[in-house]
Write a protein that holds these residues in place. Structure first.
Motif, PDB file in Angstrom:
ATOM      1  N   GLY A 194       0.812  -1.214   0.000  1.00  0.00           N
ATOM      2  CA  GLY A 194       0.000   0.000   0.000  1.00  0.00           C
ATOM      3  C   GLY A 194       0.840   1.257   0.000  1.00  0.00           C
ATOM      4  N   GLN A 234      -6.645   4.915   2.605  1.00  0.00           N
ATOM      5  CA  GLN A 234      -6.560   3.809   1.647  1.00  0.00           C
ATOM      6  C   GLN A 234      -7.283   2.598   2.225  1.00  0.00           C
ATOM      7  OE1 GLN A 234      -2.510   2.219   1.258  1.00  0.00           O
ATOM      8  NE2 GLN A 234      -1.987   3.117   3.236  1.00  0.00           N
ATOM      9  N   THR A 254      -2.863   0.391  -4.945  1.00  0.00           N
ATOM     10  CA  THR A 254      -3.364   1.273  -3.883  1.00  0.00           C
ATOM     11  C   THR A 254      -4.743   1.796  -4.286  1.00  0.00           C
ATOM     12  OG1 THR A 254      -1.110   1.884  -3.343  1.00  0.00           O
ATOM     13  CG2 THR A 254      -2.837   3.293  -2.478  1.00  0.00           C
TER      14      THR A 254
END
Ligand code: FRU
Length: 484
Positions: A194, A234, A254
């Motif tokens: 991420g 996220q 992401t």
């Protein structure tokens, strides 16, 4: 700063006075939605944190309550969550509300040991009105990790344990407990996955269904490093077996809950009725939250949103839509227009009730999405643009000229968001409330939340397109918490 009542949102929660950041302790019990929040009651800037408190029966009318948690000798009260302890696992009482939060102590100690953040409990036996801190605090001491905070706790039925999802600097650490008091570390996630442009904060973990199967959603706020600068949230999709989170993909792309600049630290309500997964975020950004030109308060929350998962081809996305309760705010005088060709510019101002409201819902749909912008403007030439760029396949909000932005060099700008839907047609819902717009495109597959501060209200609403957009349906409704 001078008082700015014209910037006060009406159906978004904002504190009557002084500073607010993250939503905390969101829990539903006995017909009431509780919203606690990071609050500094003595100034309009961030400072020694308290938990402020607001309640609502319907998610759109909020009543501010007395401060729930004050700093104490263990520290300031940072972000955290709250649960209904139905089976009295903690021994505070059946159906006690238990808050699990981060104590943040003396910055001097921080420099020496990194042990300045640890997790503590408080409980309420009167439905959230008054709170008692647990005498055995902290319940989860810090092993020496500089950022060790923002516990989100929920009951995991499969594991028959409480699971704490904790932000630990550059990763998430999961802990389990039978009683909210003794915590066992289970696993870590995400140190190499991420976005890592900033520290990880304010996580949440919950299941949703897609393709008839359960998937677990892990929200992770990060600051800085958001897609349009500063703070953003996220998410990861995967499985959680009561101990460990395993992402669906070895190297997941992401994905962001919201691509706008102003939706941070959002998490979901515990114990929400009817299996609803209700989310709300802080409608600001650490890049300028301490400078925005409102007074005598600073910052507001997003509108409550219903989360779901949706598959598009090989990918699954988290979708956000305004909670259905927002429709209760619709005032008489709604306007419905159909078949609007936009040749260069279409001025809709005179087709809407005058003066134009700054608290409204717009819904637009088209059978053929192409370049366009919706433009709110005023006599001073200030313009807020919201639209779509076909070549880039991006929605955008452009607040470059939306109003004075001298309070922060980071504020002005044009902010894009990827379109996820692959359909020819599109639908957009836009919610405006004084200084904010929330865009939900394609059933919530792309979401943007943005602030703007016009020096006087916008009075015109125009559609622009150089590509021959035809709007099939356009709906306007004024939104207000009270009947006119
Ligand atoms: C996120 C955050 C949290 C922390 C709180 C302090 O905005 O930095 O990590 O608990 O704000 O107010």
């Amino acid at each position: 700063p001078p008082a700015t009542p014209q910037y006060r949102p009406s159906y978004h929660f904002s504190p009557a006075r002084m500073w607010m950041n993250d939503p905390n302790g969101m829990v539903y019990v006995n017909g009431t939605y509780h919203l606690f929040f990071q609050h500094y009651p003595d100034a309009m800037v961030w400072g020694p944190m308290h938990w402020g408190h607001a309640t609502s029966q319907d998610l759109v009318h909020w009543q501010e309550q007395p401060i729930a948690l004050y700093p104490d000798k263990l520290g300031w009260i940072f972000s955290g969550s709250a649960v209904v302890d139905k089976d009295n696992t903690a021994g505070f009482g059946k159906n006690a509300l238990v808050a699990i939060f981060t104590h943040h102590n003396d910055p001097e100690e921080k420099k020496k040991t990194n042990k300045h953040q640890y997790q503590s409990l408080a409980y309420s036996l009167d439905g959230g009105q008054t709170w008692t801190k647990y005498a055995g605090n902290p319940v989860l001491p810090n092993p020496g990790i500089q950022d060790f905070r923002d516990p989100k706790v929920s009951w995991n039925a499969a594991a028959k344990k409480w699971i704490m999802t904790l932000a630990t600097k550059d990763r998430i650490t999961f802990f389990s407990s039978p009683n909210l008091k003794q915590w066992t570390k289970e696993s870590e996630f995400g140190a190499k996955l991420g976005a890592h442009g900033g520290v990880w904060e304010c996580p949440d973990l919950f299941p949703l269904t897609v393709d008839g199967k359960t998937k677990w959603v892990l929200l992770v706020s990060i600051n800085p490093g958001g897609p349009n600068g500063g703070s953003a949230t996220q998410y990861f999709l995967g499985q959680f077996d009561g101990k460990k989170f395993t992402p669906d993909q070895a190297a997941p792309p992401t994905k962001w809950v919201d691509y706008g600049t102003d939706n941070y630290a959002g998490v979901t309500w515990n114990n929400a009725p009817n299996g609803r997964r209700l989310f709300l975020g802080w409608m600001s950004n650490w890049e300028y939250a301490n400078q925005v030109p409102t007074s005598p308060w600073r910052n507001a929350m997003t509108v409550p949103r219903e989360l779901a998962l949706q598959r598009v081809g090989k990918e699954v996305y988290l979708t956000s839509r305004p909670a259905q309760e927002v429709a209760q705010l619709m005032q008489p005088g709604a306007v419905h227009l159909t078949g609007l060709p936009v040749k260069t510019e279409l001025d809709l101002t005179t087709r809407l009730p005058q003066p134009l409201s700054d608290k409204m819902r717009l819904e637009l749909s088209t059978a053929q999405l192409t370049d366009f912008s919706l433009v709110l403007g005023n006599k001073r030439g200030e313009e807020l643009l919201i639209g779509y760029d076909k070549k880039a396949n991006q929605y955008f909000v452009d607040r470059t000229k939306a109003g004075p932005s001298g309070f922060s060099a980071k504020f002005a700008g044009r902010h894009p968001a990827p379109r996820r839907a692959t359909t020819a047609g599109a639908d957009l819902t836009l919610l405006f409330d004084a200084t904010s717009v929330e865009l939900f495109a394609d059933g919530g597959l792309t979401t943007m939340t943005e602030l703007f501060f016009p020096s006087e209200p916008y009075t015109t609403l125009k559609l622009r397109s150089s590509a021959g957009l035809v709007i099939s349906e356009f709906d306007y409704a004024k939104l207000a918490p009270d009947a006119n």
